[in-house]
Design a protein around this motif. Structure first.
Motif, short mmCIF file in Angstrom:
data_model
loop_
_atom_site.label_atom_id
_atom_site.label_comp_id
_atom_site.label_asym_id
_atom_site.label_seq_id
_atom_site.Cartn_x
_atom_site.Cartn_y
_atom_site.Cartn_z
N UNK A 64 0.81 -1.21 0.00
CA UNK A 64 0.00 0.00 0.00
C UNK A 64 0.84 1.25 0.00
N UNK A 65 1.94 1.24 -0.73
CA UNK A 65 2.83 2.40 -0.84
C UNK A 65 3.34 2.44 -2.27
N UNK A 66 3.62 3.62 -2.76
CA UNK A 66 4.17 3.76 -4.10
C UNK A 66 5.68 3.57 -4.05
N UNK A 67 6.16 2.50 -4.65
CA UNK A 67 7.60 2.23 -4.68
C UNK A 67 8.17 2.91 -5.92
N UNK A 68 8.65 4.13 -5.73
CA UNK A 68 9.15 4.94 -6.84
C UNK A 68 10.64 4.68 -7.03
N UNK A 69 10.95 3.43 -7.31
CA UNK A 69 12.33 3.01 -7.54
C UNK A 69 12.29 1.82 -8.49
N UNK A 70 13.39 1.61 -9.22
CA UNK A 70 13.47 0.48 -10.12
C UNK A 70 12.89 0.78 -11.49
N UNK A 71 12.54 -0.29 -12.22
CA UNK A 71 12.08 -0.14 -13.59
C UNK A 71 10.63 0.32 -13.66
N UNK A 72 10.37 1.13 -14.68
CA UNK A 72 9.02 1.57 -14.99
C UNK A 72 8.42 0.67 -16.09
N UNK A 73 7.18 0.94 -16.44
CA UNK A 73 6.50 0.18 -17.49
C UNK A 73 7.27 0.33 -18.81
N UNK A 74 7.31 -0.77 -19.59
CA UNK A 74 8.00 -0.74 -20.88
C UNK A 74 7.14 -0.02 -21.91
N UNK A 75 7.66 1.05 -22.48
CA UNK A 75 6.86 1.87 -23.39
C UNK A 75 6.64 1.20 -24.75
N UNK A 76 7.38 0.14 -25.04
CA UNK A 76 7.19 -0.55 -26.30
C UNK A 76 6.21 -1.68 -26.24
N UNK A 77 5.55 -1.90 -25.09
CA UNK A 77 4.66 -3.03 -24.94
C UNK A 77 3.32 -2.75 -25.60
N UNK A 78 2.76 -3.81 -26.23
CA UNK A 78 1.43 -3.69 -26.81
C UNK A 78 0.44 -4.62 -26.12
N UNK A 79 0.79 -5.07 -24.91
CA UNK A 79 -0.11 -5.97 -24.16
C UNK A 79 -0.13 -5.59 -22.70
#
Length: 298
Positions: free
Chosen positions: A283-298
Motif C-alpha cells: 500500500x505504498x508507491x515504490x518509486x524506484x526500479x524499472x518503470x512500465x515498458x513503453x514498447x509493450x502492446x499488451x
C-alpha cells in the motif's frame, strides 16, 4: 517444478524494523553497473526479448513447422521441422531430414527432449531460431526464440526511476519455522504452491509493511520477491515486479528496490510469469526500479 522447503531457517528477530543505513559512497555506480548487466542479459541473443512463440503440445503427435497446416505453426524456421510426440514419459522429437535442425548441437533423427524442470533442457536449433520444452504442472509447451525477433531488434530500452538510496532498505527478517507455502498464480492461469521461508518487515513513511519471498528451487541462493505497489498498472507494469535479495544475515535482509525489475511478460506475450500474490501488494508507491515498458502492446 517441484520445490523443496528452504533449508536455512534463521532465528526470529523481535524488533519491528531495522532502520536503513547510509548507502555505500559508490552506491550509484554499483546500481548503474547492475542496471548495465540487467540490460545485457535482457538483450542477449537468447534473452527474453527473443521469444517468438509459446506453443502448447497436445497428447500424441504434434507436427511442427512454419508452413500452415502444421499442428504448431512456427514464426520462423523450415516449413516442416518434425514431429513432437507427447506421452506419459515426456516429449520425443522426430526431425524432418530436410530441416537441417540440431538437438543439443547434434544432427540426429530422433531424441527424447529434456524439459526445463531439469538442470539443462534440450535445445533444438534451426537457423537463427531455437526452442526448448517447458513444463508447467502436467502441461508441456515449446518456448520458441529467434535472435532476429522484432521485440529484440527493435527494443526501445528501459525506463527507470532515478536511483534513490532511500529505497535501499534494511528490513527485519522474521523466519518461519517450519517454512510455509504460498499459492503463486501465473499469467497462464495456473497456480504454484511455493515455499516461503519467512517475511521481510520494514517501515516507510511511518507505516509498517511486509513482503513474503519464495524459494524458486532447492538450490536457490537468494530470496525471490514478486511484488506490486501503488505504482503498478500506472507507472510500472501492472502484474508484478521482481526483486531478489540475499538471505538474511544477523536478522536483516536488504531490500534494494532500485533493483526492482520487470518480468519477461512486460516485454513479450510468450512468457509464463508469476503474478504478485495479494500478500505482496504493498500500500505504498515504490518509486524506484524499472518503470512500465513503453514498447509493450499488451
Amino acid at each position: 517444478m517441484t520445490r523443496s522447503p528452504f533449508v536455512a531457517i534463521l532465528a526470529v528477530i523481535f524488533a519491528m524494523t531495522v532502520p536503513a543505513t547510509a548507502a555505500p559512497s559508490d552506491y550509484t555506480q554499483q546500481i548503474q553497473a547492475w542496471q548495465a548487466k540487467r540490460l545485457e542479459r535482457l538483450q542477449a541473443p537468447e534473452g527474453w526479448l527473443s521469444l517468438i512463440g509459446l506453443d502448447w503440445l497436445q497428447a500424441g503427435r504434434n507436427t511442427i513447422g512454419s508452413a500452415d497446416g502444421n499442428d504448431i505453426v512456427l514464426k520462423a524456421g523450415p516449413a516442416k521441422l518434425g514431429v513432437a510426440v507427447l506421452d506419459g514419459g515426456g516429449v520425443t522429437l522426430e526431425l524432418d531430414p530436410a530441416a537441417e535442425a540440431t538437438i543439443d548441437g547434434q544432427r540426429v533423427s530422433k531424441a527424447a527432449l529434456r524439459d526445463d524442470a531439469q538442470a539443462e533442457p534440450s535445445v533444438v536449433r534451426f537457423g537463427t531460431a531455437s526452442f526448448i520444452v517447458i513444463k508447467r504442472g502436467d502441461r508441456y509447451a515449446l518456448r520458441v526464440r529467434d535472435s532476429e525477433a522484432p521485440t529484440r531488434t527493435h527494443f526501445l530500452g528501459l525506463d527507470r526511476y532515478p536511483i534513490d538510496p532511500s529505497w535501499r532498505i534494511e528490513a527485519q527478517w522474521v523466519a518461519f519455522d517450519p517454512p510455509r507455502t504460498l499459492d503463486i498464480p501465473n499469467i497462464i492461469g495456473t497456480v504454484d504452491a511455493m515455499t516461503v521461508p519467512g517475511k521481510a518487515v520494514f517501515e516507510r513513511e511511518g507505516r509498517s509493511y511486509e513482503l513474503l519471498p519464495v524459494i524458486e528451487s532447492p538450490d536457490a541462493t537468494q530470496l525471490f520477491f514478486i511484488l506490486a505497489d501503488r505504482t503498478s498498472g500506472k507507472e510500472t507494469y501492472g502484474a508484478a515486479r521482481f526483486l531478489y535479495a540475499d538471505v538474511a544475515k544477523d536478522g536483516v535482509v536488504v531490500l534494494d528496490f532500485n533493483k526492482a525489475y520487470n518480468p519477461p511478460c512486460a516485454f513479450t506475450p510468450y512468457a509464463t510469469c508469476p503474478l504478485a500474490p495479494p500478500e505482496n501488494r504493498l500500500g505504498v508507491a515504490v518509486t524506484a526500479g524499472e518503470k512500465k515498458y513503453r514498447g509493450s502492446d499488451h
